[in-house]
Design a protein around this motif. Structure first.
Motif, PDB file in Angstrom:
ATOM      1  N   LEU A 152       0.876  -1.159   0.000  1.00  0.00           N
ATOM      2  CA  LEU A 152       0.000   0.000   0.000  1.00  0.00           C
ATOM      3  C   LEU A 152       0.916   1.213   0.000  1.00  0.00           C
ATOM      4  O   LEU A 152       1.698   1.412   0.940  1.00  0.00           O
ATOM      5  N   LEU A 153       0.852   2.004  -1.054  1.00  0.00           N
ATOM      6  CA  LEU A 153       1.709   3.179  -1.181  1.00  0.00           C
ATOM      7  C   LEU A 153       1.112   4.366  -0.433  1.00  0.00           C
ATOM      8  O   LEU A 153      -0.087   4.389  -0.144  1.00  0.00           O
ATOM      9  N   LYS A 171       5.784  -3.777  -6.264  1.00  0.00           N
ATOM     10  CA  LYS A 171       7.168  -3.447  -5.899  1.00  0.00           C
ATOM     11  C   LYS A 171       7.159  -2.181  -5.053  1.00  0.00           C
ATOM     12  O   LYS A 171       6.244  -1.377  -5.124  1.00  0.00           O
ATOM     13  N   TYR A 172       8.214  -2.023  -4.278  1.00  0.00           N
ATOM     14  CA  TYR A 172       8.318  -0.864  -3.399  1.00  0.00           C
ATOM     15  C   TYR A 172       9.780  -0.466  -3.319  1.00  0.00           C
ATOM     16  O   TYR A 172      10.658  -1.330  -3.251  1.00  0.00           O
ATOM     17  N   VAL A 173      10.034   0.818  -3.334  1.00  0.00           N
ATOM     18  CA  VAL A 173      11.397   1.310  -3.169  1.00  0.00           C
ATOM     19  C   VAL A 173      11.486   1.935  -1.783  1.00  0.00           C
ATOM     20  O   VAL A 173      10.875   2.968  -1.524  1.00  0.00           O
ATOM     21  N   GLN A 174      12.205   1.278  -0.896  1.00  0.00           N
ATOM     22  CA  GLN A 174      12.369   1.735   0.489  1.00  0.00           C
ATOM     23  C   GLN A 174      13.715   2.446   0.585  1.00  0.00           C
ATOM     24  O   GLN A 174      14.727   1.848   0.951  1.00  0.00           O
ATOM     25  N   CYS A 175      13.733   3.737   0.221  1.00  0.00           N
ATOM     26  CA  CYS A 175      14.983   4.492   0.175  1.00  0.00           C
ATOM     27  C   CYS A 175      15.657   4.612   1.536  1.00  0.00           C
ATOM     28  O   CYS A 175      16.871   4.809   1.604  1.00  0.00           O
ATOM     29  N   ALA A 176      14.906   4.460   2.606  1.00  0.00           N
ATOM     30  CA  ALA A 176      15.517   4.500   3.938  1.00  0.00           C
ATOM     31  C   ALA A 176      16.602   3.431   4.072  1.00  0.00           C
ATOM     32  O   ALA A 176      17.593   3.634   4.773  1.00  0.00           O
ATOM     33  N   LYS A 177      16.427   2.307   3.372  1.00  0.00           N
ATOM     34  CA  LYS A 177      17.440   1.248   3.398  1.00  0.00           C
ATOM     35  C   LYS A 177      18.744   1.731   2.760  1.00  0.00           C
ATOM     36  O   LYS A 177      19.821   1.369   3.208  1.00  0.00           O
ATOM     37  N   LEU A 178      18.650   2.547   1.733  1.00  0.00           N
ATOM     38  CA  LEU A 178      19.830   3.120   1.091  1.00  0.00           C
ATOM     39  C   LEU A 178      20.394   4.260   1.945  1.00  0.00           C
ATOM     40  O   LEU A 178      21.603   4.336   2.163  1.00  0.00           O
ATOM     41  N   LEU A 179      19.512   5.126   2.441  1.00  0.00           N
ATOM     42  CA  LEU A 179      19.943   6.325   3.165  1.00  0.00           C
ATOM     43  C   LEU A 179      20.556   6.033   4.531  1.00  0.00           C
ATOM     44  O   LEU A 179      21.174   6.923   5.118  1.00  0.00           O
ATOM     45  N   GLN A 180      20.436   4.803   5.015  1.00  0.00           N
ATOM     46  CA  GLN A 180      21.062   4.477   6.297  1.00  0.00           C
ATOM     47  C   GLN A 180      22.590   4.419   6.183  1.00  0.00           C
ATOM     48  O   GLN A 180      23.282   4.405   7.194  1.00  0.00           O
ATOM     49  N   TYR A 181      23.093   4.391   4.971  1.00  0.00           N
ATOM     50  CA  TYR A 181      24.533   4.353   4.733  1.00  0.00           C
ATOM     51  C   TYR A 181      24.974   5.706   4.174  1.00  0.00           C
ATOM     52  O   TYR A 181      24.752   5.984   2.988  1.00  0.00           O
ATOM     53  N   PRO A 182      25.598   6.563   5.002  1.00  0.00           N
ATOM     54  CA  PRO A 182      25.974   7.904   4.538  1.00  0.00           C
ATOM     55  C   PRO A 182      26.813   7.923   3.256  1.00  0.00           C
ATOM     56  O   PRO A 182      26.615   8.781   2.402  1.00  0.00           O
ATOM     57  N   ASP A 183      27.723   6.966   3.092  1.00  0.00           N
ATOM     58  CA  ASP A 183      28.543   6.953   1.885  1.00  0.00           C
ATOM     59  C   ASP A 183      27.706   6.642   0.648  1.00  0.00           C
ATOM     60  O   ASP A 183      27.904   7.220  -0.420  1.00  0.00           O
ATOM     61  N   LYS A 184      26.728   5.764   0.781  1.00  0.00           N
ATOM     62  CA  LYS A 184      25.861   5.418  -0.341  1.00  0.00           C
ATOM     63  C   LYS A 184      24.856   6.553  -0.610  1.00  0.00           C
ATOM     64  O   LYS A 184      24.537   6.852  -1.763  1.00  0.00           O
ATOM     65  N   ALA A 185      24.381   7.200   0.456  1.00  0.00           N
ATOM     66  CA  ALA A 185      23.490   8.356   0.293  1.00  0.00           C
ATOM     67  C   ALA A 185      24.226   9.461  -0.467  1.00  0.00           C
ATOM     68  O   ALA A 185      23.652  10.084  -1.370  1.00  0.00           O
ATOM     69  N   GLN A 186      25.473   9.675  -0.117  1.00  0.00           N
ATOM     70  CA  GLN A 186      26.272  10.695  -0.796  1.00  0.00           C
ATOM     71  C   GLN A 186      26.367  10.389  -2.292  1.00  0.00           C
ATOM     72  O   GLN A 186      26.182  11.271  -3.129  1.00  0.00           O
ATOM     73  N   TYR A 204      -1.414  -6.928   1.831  1.00  0.00           N
ATOM     74  CA  TYR A 204      -0.412  -5.910   1.531  1.00  0.00           C
ATOM     75  C   TYR A 204       0.289  -5.433   2.792  1.00  0.00           C
ATOM     76  O   TYR A 204      -0.197  -5.594   3.908  1.00  0.00           O
ATOM     77  N   GLU A 205       1.457  -4.828   2.569  1.00  0.00           N
ATOM     78  CA  GLU A 205       2.213  -4.170   3.633  1.00  0.00           C
ATOM     79  C   GLU A 205       2.132  -2.671   3.391  1.00  0.00           C
ATOM     80  O   GLU A 205       2.123  -2.228   2.240  1.00  0.00           O
ATOM     81  N   LYS A 206       2.094  -1.891   4.465  1.00  0.00           N
ATOM     82  CA  LYS A 206       2.146  -0.442   4.367  1.00  0.00           C
ATOM     83  C   LYS A 206       3.466   0.000   4.974  1.00  0.00           C
ATOM     84  O   LYS A 206       3.674  -0.114   6.174  1.00  0.00           O
ATOM     85  N   LEU A 207       4.393   0.450   4.145  1.00  0.00           N
ATOM     86  CA  LEU A 207       5.716   0.829   4.612  1.00  0.00           C
ATOM     87  C   LEU A 207       5.932   2.334   4.662  1.00  0.00           C
ATOM     88  O   LEU A 207       6.861   2.793   5.287  1.00  0.00           O
ATOM     89  N   GLY A 208       5.110   3.124   3.976  1.00  0.00           N
ATOM     90  CA  GLY A 208       5.278   4.567   3.930  1.00  0.00           C
ATOM     91  C   GLY A 208       4.927   5.243   5.250  1.00  0.00           C
ATOM     92  O   GLY A 208       4.417   4.610   6.182  1.00  0.00           O
TER      93      GLY A 208
END
Length: 185
Positions: free
Chosen positions: A17-18, A26-41, A175-179
């Motif tokens: 559920l968006l 499909k879902y893009v959970q950017c928090a998973k990417l942003l938890q790594y400062p070097d990858k966020a950069q 469904y899952e609600k991740l937002g």
């Protein structure tokens, strides 16, 4: 960008559920990417390159997804970065943040699908006298033009469905609600 999303587990498959109220497989959970400062950069640097020649004074990120994105975008462009948050269900500037009349504002998001949070933020910015010049985001999932330039790190096409036409619902898959927006299940 796709490699960064994959290696951090930010690309999810299932029934979601968006924040827009639509459903997706499909879902893009950017928090998973942003938890790594070097990858966020690295991810934000892709956006910064797309912003070359774009004139703006301040970055505003709608909470929750835009907070880290706006900070890192502001850091890399040497611009102030602030955020809006929900107050009584509407986006508002709090914490002493404000927009000067005539300031050129860039909205920063993690993922843009329908632009709902961005439009709510635009309302607040315009109420303060600011001029929104575009939306910067890690992932552009839009399927329709929003009437404002989008500077996305990556454009991804992911199927979305209205609840009444969702094949996943019809198959009985929960469904899952991740937002972060409060929607009823």
């Amino acid at each position: 960008m796709i490699d960064l999303l994959k290696e951090t587990g930010a690309l999810l498959e299932g029934h979601f559920l968006l924040s827009s109220g639509k459903h997706s497989n499909k879902y893009v959970q950017c928090a998973k990417l942003l938890q790594y400062p070097d990858k966020a950069q690295k991810a934000i640097n892709i956006i910064v390159k797309k912003l070359e020649g774009v004139d703006f004074d301040i970055v505003v990120g709608p909470a929750m997804g835009g907070v880290i994105v706006s900070y890192e975008l502001g850091r890399q462009t040497r611009k102030p970065a602030i955020f809006t948050e929900r107050v009584d269900g509407k986006m508002a500037l709090r914490r002493g943040f404000h927009i000067e009349k005539g300031q050129k504002v860039l909205i920063a998001e993690d993922v843009v699908t329908t632009g709902k949070s961005s439009y709510e933020t635009i309302e607040e910015i315009e109420k303060q006298g600011g001029n929104v010049i575009g939306i910067a985001c890690i992932v552009d999932r839009t399927t329709e033009r929003l009437g404002i330039p989008i500077y996305g790190g990556i454009k991804i096409e992911i199927d979305t469905y209205d609840e009444r036409n969702c094949p996943l619902c019809k198959s009985g898959i929960q469904y899952e609600k991740l937002g972060s927006r409060n929607l009823k299940k």
